[in-house]
Design a protein around this motif. Structure first.
Motif, PDB file in Angstrom:
ATOM      1  N   MET A 221      -8.004  14.088   8.419  1.00 19.14           N
ATOM      2  CA  MET A 221      -9.461  13.983   8.494  1.00 19.14           C
ATOM      3  C   MET A 221      -9.955  14.426   9.865  1.00 19.14           C
ATOM      4  SD  MET A 221      -9.631  10.367   6.502  1.00 19.14           S
ATOM      5  CE  MET A 221     -11.210   9.795   7.027  1.00 19.14           C
TER       6      MET A 221
ATOM      7  N   ASP B 250      -6.929   6.059  -6.490  1.00 19.95           N
ATOM      8  CA  ASP B 250      -6.942   6.582  -5.116  1.00 19.95           C
ATOM      9  C   ASP B 250      -8.332   6.744  -4.520  1.00 19.95           C
ATOM     10  OD1 ASP B 250      -4.225   6.805  -5.259  1.00 19.95           O
ATOM     11  OD2 ASP B 250      -4.250   8.884  -5.905  1.00 19.95           O
TER      12      ASP B 250
ATOM     13  N   ILE C 271     -13.311   2.080  -4.084  1.00 24.24           N
ATOM     14  CA  ILE C 271     -13.036   0.695  -3.702  1.00 24.24           C
ATOM     15  C   ILE C 271     -13.981  -0.107  -4.580  1.00 24.24           C
ATOM     16  CG2 ILE C 271     -12.876  -0.932  -1.773  1.00 24.24           C
ATOM     17  CD1 ILE C 271     -11.335   1.451  -0.993  1.00 24.24           C
TER      18      ILE C 271
ATOM     19  N   TYR D 261     -12.905  -2.548   6.735  1.00 28.69           N
ATOM     20  CA  TYR D 261     -11.510  -2.163   6.595  1.00 28.69           C
ATOM     21  C   TYR D 261     -10.708  -3.215   5.838  1.00 28.69           C
ATOM     22  CZ  TYR D 261     -11.989   1.703   9.944  1.00 28.69           C
ATOM     23  OH  TYR D 261     -12.343   2.859  10.566  1.00 28.69           O
TER      24      TYR D 261
ATOM     25  N   SER E 128     -11.639  -3.145   2.203  1.00 27.71           N
ATOM     26  CA  SER E 128     -11.120  -1.948   1.535  1.00 27.71           C
ATOM     27  C   SER E 128      -9.631  -2.092   1.258  1.00 27.71           C
ATOM     28  CB  SER E 128     -11.347  -0.704   2.402  1.00 27.71           C
ATOM     29  OG  SER E 128     -12.713  -0.534   2.645  1.00 27.71           O
TER      30      SER E 128
ATOM     31  N   GLY F 132      -4.347   1.725  -1.735  1.00 31.63           N
ATOM     32  CA  GLY F 132      -4.048   3.148  -1.849  1.00 31.63           C
ATOM     33  C   GLY F 132      -5.248   3.996  -1.460  1.00 31.63           C
ATOM     34  N   ALA F 133      -6.407   3.618  -1.984  1.00 36.98           N
ATOM     35  CA  ALA F 133      -7.609   4.388  -1.673  1.00 36.98           C
ATOM     36  C   ALA F 133      -7.967   4.237  -0.195  1.00 36.98           C
ATOM     37  CB  ALA F 133      -8.771   3.925  -2.551  1.00 36.98           C
ATOM     38  N   ALA F 134      -7.791   3.029   0.333  1.00 38.32           N
ATOM     39  CA  ALA F 134      -8.094   2.818   1.749  1.00 38.32           C
ATOM     40  C   ALA F 134      -7.251   3.759   2.599  1.00 38.32           C
ATOM     41  CB  ALA F 134      -7.825   1.367   2.133  1.00 38.32           C
ATOM     42  N   LYS F 135      -5.994   3.893   2.224  1.00 34.60           N
ATOM     43  CA  LYS F 135      -5.082   4.743   2.972  1.00 34.60           C
ATOM     44  C   LYS F 135      -5.551   6.205   2.942  1.00 34.60           C
ATOM     45  CE  LYS F 135      -0.160   5.461   3.261  1.00 34.60           C
ATOM     46  NZ  LYS F 135       1.054   5.349   2.461  1.00 34.60           N
ATOM     47  N   LEU F 136      -5.999   6.647   1.776  1.00 29.54           N
ATOM     48  CA  LEU F 136      -6.452   8.038   1.659  1.00 29.54           C
ATOM     49  C   LEU F 136      -7.790   8.262   2.356  1.00 29.54           C
ATOM     50  CD1 LEU F 136      -5.419   9.123  -1.917  1.00 29.54           C
ATOM     51  CD2 LEU F 136      -4.363   9.641   0.268  1.00 29.54           C
ATOM     52  N   ASN F 137      -8.418   7.187   2.822  1.00 30.86           N
ATOM     53  CA  ASN F 137      -9.626   7.357   3.614  1.00 30.86           C
ATOM     54  C   ASN F 137      -9.342   7.178   5.093  1.00 30.86           C
ATOM     55  OD1 ASN F 137     -12.132   7.832   1.940  1.00 30.86           O
ATOM     56  ND2 ASN F 137     -11.066   6.253   0.796  1.00 30.86           N
ATOM     57  N   GLY F 138      -8.057   7.234   5.428  1.00 28.39           N
ATOM     58  CA  GLY F 138      -7.700   7.230   6.838  1.00 28.39           C
ATOM     59  C   GLY F 138      -7.490   5.850   7.435  1.00 28.39           C
ATOM     60  N   ILE F 139      -7.581   4.807   6.597  1.00 34.09           N
ATOM     61  CA  ILE F 139      -7.331   3.459   7.121  1.00 34.09           C
ATOM     62  C   ILE F 139      -5.832   3.200   7.048  1.00 34.09           C
ATOM     63  CG2 ILE F 139      -7.760   1.000   6.779  1.00 34.09           C
ATOM     64  CD1 ILE F 139     -10.393   1.799   5.427  1.00 34.09           C
TER      65      ILE F 139
END
Ligand SMILES: Nc1ncnc2c1ncn2[C@@H]1O[C@H](COP(=O)(O)OP(=O)(O)OP(=O)(O)O)[C@@H](O)[C@H]1O
Ligand SMILES: [Mg+2]
Lengths: 501, 357
Positions: free
Chosen positions: A328, A342, A345, B210, B213, B219-226
């Motif tokens: 990113m 994925d 949230i 954070y 999330s 999994g989604a949190a990880k793909l958003n850079g967290i």
């Protein structure tokens, strides 16, 4: 066509802030395939969930074979012979395929595992589903999971079969397989409700169409009497703008500038080493059958899976991209294929979901103010016409297509230099689909590089100026310019055509 | 539409209903039973300073350690979807470190400050240990913290070596009961301070977003850079800090440490406080105010039972009954049933309206 199997009369259903269904009637006859059509958020899934007892209805009547029935739970629906495959996969990823097909269906508590595995093996073979009964479901691709869900529903000797967007993650061959299955069931007198955003599919299998718009019934039509253009007009409440100007645009975007991103021998835990590059302002795409490794490749670029090797350069500068955060920061955005797992949230609001990626990029110690977040959320809710009661609505309660738009908004908001879109139009209605394609070309013109993946080849042909074809987890060819025709792509995918790998 | 107030602390206020109603009922019950239950008066303590006295004050005061632990537990629950059962033991360890530092020499303001800082650091290291087991090794939080739960009080004992070392000093008394001249018990002030610090953290960082999330969709949190590992670790470290504050209060109340009984069994109450506050023990969205109210609810219940002269051997049984009620009332099944009931009565009304039209 048979007698009336199922009627729904005067169905109303409200959620806080939305009237999802307003006085909707629906009739299903035995031995027919009935398409339920409408834009994102029109109320299709809600109608189905009311029918299957997931949501209680506010008012209205449901009768099966002339008998009024009360359905309070999905179990009630099953007892009445209504089997359902929901839009979002509702199986258990950590159970095996066989368990998923039979769990919760055994009347007696004792499970005969041997018999269960044998029976599911038969079913899988019959339907041509590439999965083993003892395989963990989570390890299968979404398409296979979707097929397993269908197999599960089909095996329950049902009178009514409901398929809510079953084909959104299937490729042509799998769709054809599903259709022959549907026709077979139809000939046995099963009534099928079919929800999809693919118009061709509707005309390929359905007998009747019911159109919803904004929670209201527009009408019920016999397929032969409703040409495609009219159907679209009925769904949108206006004429669809042509796509012809899109094709003209493509020429421009292919006049690509200097190279933006280059990968050499990039590999991840899921993807074999591959080379790849994209120029500034270019739109390219990965294509290939499901499981060909196209999603895995783009995941490697974003470091969504563990990167295991390779060199990456951005604007000529060597970079280390080992985590999504680094990707990113380097200016890459990635809209994942599986939005439920994925992407969203679910319990967080639409607003928080939209600003999430941008917030992460701003950093832990720089939280955005509420006003800033609201501003961004409003801007994108309007720009992408996201249907939501408010910014505070949990994103999980939005319709499938609108959830997809929220995630798209999230990445557009970060203004990446390179945006990877894996199936961005999955579950998106026809009108919005062309909007998104238009948007992709516009962004590219403004200098953004975009990698676009779609199960629909036409969509990719319309937007991409270069297609990378994959088979068996390897790049087997590349098509550009004049070579970009449907038959060429199909041939390369199948392995007969031009190969330069 | 009225703008809903949304600060770091008060979010989604409908879930506060149950703890608020519970506290309200408890107080009303007490009022009927004994009209003087509510009376708060200003007395003078042994040193001749004015102090607030009364049942309400002792509820607020007595719940201090619990309230602080509940705040930390909320973060851990939200991020990891599990609970830390070692908080009582960790508080005992922190308390022991505090005592150890104080007994090293004459007790002055500086040594107390040093003791607080050191025991906080030690507790954060232990929190980090728990957090590592949970995030890196992916062990269920309850199992991971079982280790410290088992051996924590032994460690606390080793640190000082004695049975119940004492630390008498006016400064310690000031922390444990009253600062001369200020009529509000100091532990209550400390709770307020911790609350303020946490809300400042929520305002100046993205911690809330954070943690939620990661708790909802890792999994989604990880793909958003967290980085989910870091966030879970951070939650456990913050809980460690909360444990040390509770430990210091606990030690200061008695001016000694009994490593066997200091904040004994408080972990269960802390988890309950989170649950009564309407927070899902499966992680995800959380409401800090709910957990704090939950802590006071539990304390109010205990004080009520004692005020009713319920023998201390029976208190736990009565407490259990009330808690079962609260938890069931807050369960999704009951909430859903209530919602359906409301909807049915609403739709009944609209359909009648239609017929009339
Ligand atoms: N559980 C829910 N809570 C609140 N609102 C909901 C809920 N489910 C659906 N809605 C709202 O009801 C409306 C209809 O949603 P529905 O899911 O039926 O649309 P759909 O026609 O299936 O759309 P799509 O093609 O995008 O799947 C939407 O505005 C949605 O936001
Ligand atoms: Mg839907």
């Amino acid at each position: 066509m048979g007698e009336i199997l199922l009627t729904m009369r005067g169905i109303c259903k409200s959620f806080p802030g939305v009237k999802a269904l307003n006085n909707v009637d629906f009739t299903l006859r035995a031995g027919e395939i009935h398409a339920l059509m409408g834009e994102n958020g029109a109320g299709k899934s809600t109608l189905i969930k009311v029918l299957t007892g997931v949501y209680p209805k506010d008012t209205g009547e449901i009768s099966v074979e002339g008998q009024p029935i009360a359905i309070h739970s999905p179990q009630d629906a099953q007892k009445n012979g209504i089997a359902t495959v929901y839009q979002e996969i509702t199986l258990c990823p950590n159970l095996t395929v066989a368990e998923n097909m039979f769990i919760g269906r055994n009347e007696n508590l004792v499970v005969d595992w041997g018999k269960m595995v044998k029976r599911s093996d038969e079913l899988l073979k019959n339907l041509g589903i590439p999965a083993r009964p003892k395989q963990q479901l989570g390890s299968c691709s979404i398409a296979v999971q979707q097929m397993v869900a269908i197999a599960r529903a089909v095996d329950m000797n049902c009178k009514v079969l409901i398929l809510d967007e079953p084909t959104s993650s299937l490729d042509d061959k799998e769709v054809e397989m599903l259709f022959s299955l549907m026709r077979d069931l139809k000939s046995r007198g099963v009534g099928i409700i079919f929800v999809t955003h693919f118009l061709e599919q509707v005309y390929a299998v359905s007998d009747r169409i019911t159109v919803l718009r904004n929670g209201e019934l527009v009408g019920e039509y016999v397929v032969e009497e409703l040409p495609q253009v009219e159907l679209v007009a009925k769904m949108m409440g206006k004429e669809l703008e042509g796509l012809s100007d899109l094709d003209k645009n493509r020429g421009k975007s292919s006049a690509a500038g200097e190279s933006l991103y280059e990968a050499e021998n990039l590999s991840s835990s899921e993807a074999k080493p591959f080379d790849f590059q994209i120029a500034k302002g270019e739109v390219n795409g990965f294509t290939g059958l499901l499981g060909s490794g196209r999603s895995e490749s783009v995941r490697a670029i974003f470091a969504a899976d563990k990167v295991t090797g390779g060199k990456v350069r951005m604007k000529g500068k060597q970079l280390n991209i080992n985590t999504p955060y680094q990707a990113m920061k380097a200016g890459i955005g990635y809209l994942p294929e599986d939005r439920k797992r994925d992407g969203i949230i679910a319990d967080l609001s639409v607003r928080e979901n939209i600003i999430l990626a941008l917030q992460v990029m701003k950093g832990f110690f720089h939280p955005m103010s509420k006003a800033q977040m609201s501003g961004f959320a409003d801007e994108y809710i309007r720009a992408l016409e996201i249907k939501t009661a408010s910014q505070d609505t949990p994103v999980g309660s939005l319709s499938g297509g609108n959830q997809q738009k929220v995630i798209l908004a999230r990445w557009l908001l970060t203004h990446p230099e390179y945006l990877i879109l894996d199936e961005p139009t999955r579950g998106i209605d026809v009108g919005t689909k062309t909007e998104i394609q238009r948007l992709v070309l516009k962004l590219a013109e403004e200098g953004m590089s975009i990698t676009f993946i779609s199960s629909e080849i036409e969509e990719m042909l319309r937007t991409c100026s270069r297609l990378i074809v994959m088979r068996d987890r390897k790049i087997v060819g590349e098509l550009k310019g004049e070579e970009l025709t449907q038959s060429n792509v199909m041939r390369t995918i199948a392995g007969g055509g031009k190969e330069n790998a | 539409m009225p703008e809903r107030k949304k600060t770091g602390f008060f979010q989604n206020n409908s879930q506060l209903l149950i703890p608020l109603v519970a506290i309200g009922l408890l107080l009303i019950f007490n009022l009927i039973r004994d009209s003087s239950f509510f009376s708060v008066n200003i007395g003078t303590n042994n040193d001749g300073y004015p102090v607030l006295q009364g049942n309400l004050i002792s509820i607020l005061n007595g719940a201090s350690e619990l309230a602080i632990l509940a705040m930390g537990m909320t973060l851990v629950t939200a991020a990891s979807g599990g609970q830390d059962i070692s908080v009582g033991c960790l508080a005992a360890i922190a308390g022991s470190v505090f005592v150890k530092v104080l007994r090293a020499g004459p007790i002055t303001g500086w040594t107390v400050a040093l003791g607080v800082v050191l025991c906080c650091l030690v507790a954060m290291v232990f929190g980090c240990f728990n957090g590592t087991l949970v995030s890196v090794f992916k062990i269920q939080p309850m199992i991971a913290t079982l280790i410290l739960f088992t051996c924590g009080r032994s460690i606390a004992y080793w640190i000082n070596g004695g049975a119940t070392p004492t630390v008498g000093s006016p400064i310690i008394t000031a922390i444990g009961s009253f600062i001369p001249g200020i009529p509000v018990p100091t532990p209550i002030l400390i709770v307020i301070l911790v609350g303020i610090i946490l809300s400042i953290v929520f305002r100046t960082t993205t911690l809330r977003l954070y943690i939620q999330s990661v708790g909802i969709n890792q999994g989604a949190a990880k793909l958003n850079g967290i980085n989910p590992l870091k966030i879970k670790l951070l939650a456990f470290i913050l809980l460690g800090a909360c444990c040390s504050v509770s430990g210091v209060i606990g030690v200061s109340r008695l001016s000694l440490i009994n490593h066997e009984t200091l904040l004994l069994n408080i972990e269960m109450d802390a988890i309950l406080a989170v649950a009564i506050g309407g927070n899902s023990l499966g992680g995800g969205k959380f409401n800090m105010a709910g957990s704090i109210l939950g802590a006071y609810t539990i304390q109010a219940l205990t004080i009520t039972l004692y005020a009713m002269k319920v023998p201390s051997t029976d208190v736990k049984a009565y407490k259990a009954i009330v808690i079962i009620l609260l938890v069931i009332l807050g369960s999704p099944v009951v909430k859903d049933a209530f919602r359906r009931l409301r909807m049915r009565s609403n739709s009944g009304r609209t359909s009648i309206g239609k017929e009339a039209a």
